[in-house]
Design a protein around this motif. Structure first.
Motif, PDB file in Angstrom:
ATOM      1  N   ILE A   4       0.918  -1.137   0.105  1.00 48.11           N
ATOM      2  CA  ILE A   4      -0.112  -0.049  -0.019  1.00 48.11           C
ATOM      3  C   ILE A   4       0.962   1.168   0.155  1.00 48.11           C
ATOM      4  O   ILE A   4       1.783   1.236   0.902  1.00 48.11           O
ATOM      5  N   ILE A   6       0.982   5.325  -0.009  1.00 45.86           N
ATOM      6  CA  ILE A   6       0.113   6.431   0.543  1.00 45.86           C
ATOM      7  C   ILE A   6       0.915   7.889  -0.125  1.00 45.86           C
ATOM      8  O   ILE A   6       2.090   8.144   0.352  1.00 45.86           O
ATOM      9  N   VAL A  29      -2.865   5.049  -2.984  1.00 46.54           N
ATOM     10  CA  VAL A  29      -3.742   5.950  -2.010  1.00 46.54           C
ATOM     11  C   VAL A  29      -3.328   7.231  -2.243  1.00 46.54           C
ATOM     12  O   VAL A  29      -2.068   7.781  -2.140  1.00 46.54           O
ATOM     13  N   ASP A  30      -4.216   8.273  -2.669  1.00 44.67           N
ATOM     14  CA  ASP A  30      -4.031   9.878  -2.826  1.00 44.67           C
ATOM     15  C   ASP A  30      -5.285  10.482  -2.402  1.00 44.67           C
ATOM     16  O   ASP A  30      -6.506  10.070  -2.873  1.00 44.67           O
ATOM     17  N   ALA A  51      -5.591  10.175   3.993  1.00 44.93           N
ATOM     18  CA  ALA A  51      -4.925   9.133   4.988  1.00 44.93           C
ATOM     19  C   ALA A  51      -4.783   9.599   6.277  1.00 44.93           C
ATOM     20  O   ALA A  51      -4.130   9.111   7.134  1.00 44.93           O
ATOM     21  N   VAL A  57      -8.928   5.742   6.942  1.00 42.99           N
ATOM     22  CA  VAL A  57      -8.332   4.759   6.921  1.00 42.99           C
ATOM     23  C   VAL A  57      -8.610   3.509   7.213  1.00 42.99           C
ATOM     24  O   VAL A  57      -7.914   2.421   6.931  1.00 42.99           O
ATOM     25  N   LEU A  60      -8.984   1.082   4.446  1.00 49.15           N
ATOM     26  CA  LEU A  60      -7.720   0.468   3.690  1.00 49.15           C
ATOM     27  C   LEU A  60      -7.400  -0.958   4.297  1.00 49.15           C
ATOM     28  O   LEU A  60      -7.699  -1.217   5.538  1.00 49.15           O
ATOM     29  N   VAL A  68       3.288  -1.210   4.178  1.00 52.91           N
ATOM     30  CA  VAL A  68       2.747   0.147   3.771  1.00 52.91           C
ATOM     31  C   VAL A  68       4.125   1.134   3.649  1.00 52.91           C
ATOM     32  O   VAL A  68       4.849   1.359   4.568  1.00 52.91           O
ATOM     33  N   ILE A  70       4.660   5.248   3.138  1.00 57.49           N
ATOM     34  CA  ILE A  70       4.092   6.683   3.148  1.00 57.49           C
ATOM     35  C   ILE A  70       5.153   7.575   2.204  1.00 57.49           C
ATOM     36  O   ILE A  70       6.198   7.571   2.814  1.00 57.49           O
ATOM     37  N   VAL A  82       0.011  10.669   9.325  1.00 61.67           N
ATOM     38  CA  VAL A  82      -0.152   9.349   8.803  1.00 61.67           C
ATOM     39  C   VAL A  82       0.792   8.244   9.371  1.00 61.67           C
ATOM     40  O   VAL A  82       0.300   7.068   9.460  1.00 61.67           O
TER      41      VAL A  82
END
Length: 235
Positions: A4, A6, A29-30, A51, A57, A60, A68, A70, A82
């Motif tokens: 994932i 972000i 994700v955005d 996020a 969240v 997700l 994950v 970031i 986040v």
């Protein structure tokens, strides 16, 4: 692997595409819909949400993700928030992008020690490439040791690794050999394409203008490259 990512800015989008091309399941994700639209056909799934919102969240699939990442870079406040949410959710493996030392200090205080600093890492590679003649690319393992791609010099042409005895003389290991072939990009411009020839062995023959991947201390690698430079100057 399931990732994932972000934050789908330039870095996040490029990373997401590369991981997807390698056969991984990637969820991007955005908050910006334009970024989601640009990648919706390139990733496994794209999600438009904030996020930094704890309620958002919850949508997700964090428990299913192996890692994950970031990748938010332009808003350090959002990045840290986040990160705090991901820590609270106890994701399996968390990697965060940093853009300045203060942000890194805050993340380390939160117990997040695995960080990516793409600008600094790119600058480090280019500094070595510009400073050491013959270096194609490099990866610093720590302040003392690196893995370096360098052009095979003329004096190594048609000789085996065993004949050259680089390990004995410089305490450097040749990890692999890459051939270089001409290619074109999507716009038709010429570029070089590197192909790994496999793990280097004692009887591997080196050829001029191919690339050898070296592992060793920075001082020893510099000595080896200086020898190559001196050989060229004597010709």
């Amino acid at each position: 692997m399931k990732y994932i990512i972000i934050g789908l800015g330039k870095f996040g989008a490029a990373l997401a595409e590369k991981l997807s091309e390698m056969g991984n399941e990637v969820i991007g994700v955005d908050l910006q819909m334009s970024r989601i639209d640009a990648l919706k056909d390139k990733l496994t799934h794209t999600i438009n949400l904030d996020a930094t919102d704890p309620d958002a969240v919850e949508n997700l699939p964090l428990n299913d993700a192996d890692t994950v990442i970031i990748a938010i870079g332009e808003d350090t406040g959002a990045n840290i928030l986040v990160a705090a949410l991901m820590k609270k959710k106890k994701v399996k493996h968390l990697i965060d992008r940093v853009v300045d030392p203060l942000q890194k200090t805050v993340l380390e205080a939160m117990g997040i020690n695995e960080v990516i600093h793409p600008e600094a890492e790119a600058a480090e590679r280019w500094a070595k490439k510009l400073n050491l003649e013959g270096v194609v690319d490099s990866f610093e393992l720590d302040s003392n040791y690196s893995i370096v791609e360098t052009e095979i010099p003329e004096e190594y042409h048609d000789k085996t690794i065993e004949e050259l005895a680089i390990n004995e003389e410089f305490d450097i290991i040749i990890l692999a050999i890459m051939s270089v072939e001409g290619d074109t990009n999507e716009m038709g411009a010429e570029k070089d394409r590197k192909t790994v020839q496999g793990v280097a062995k004692a009887d591997t023959v080196l050829y001029k203008d191919d690339i050898m991947v070296l592992y060793g201390s920075n001082d020893n690698i510099r000595k080896l490259l200086d020898e190559h430079r001196k050989f060229k100057e004597r010709k």
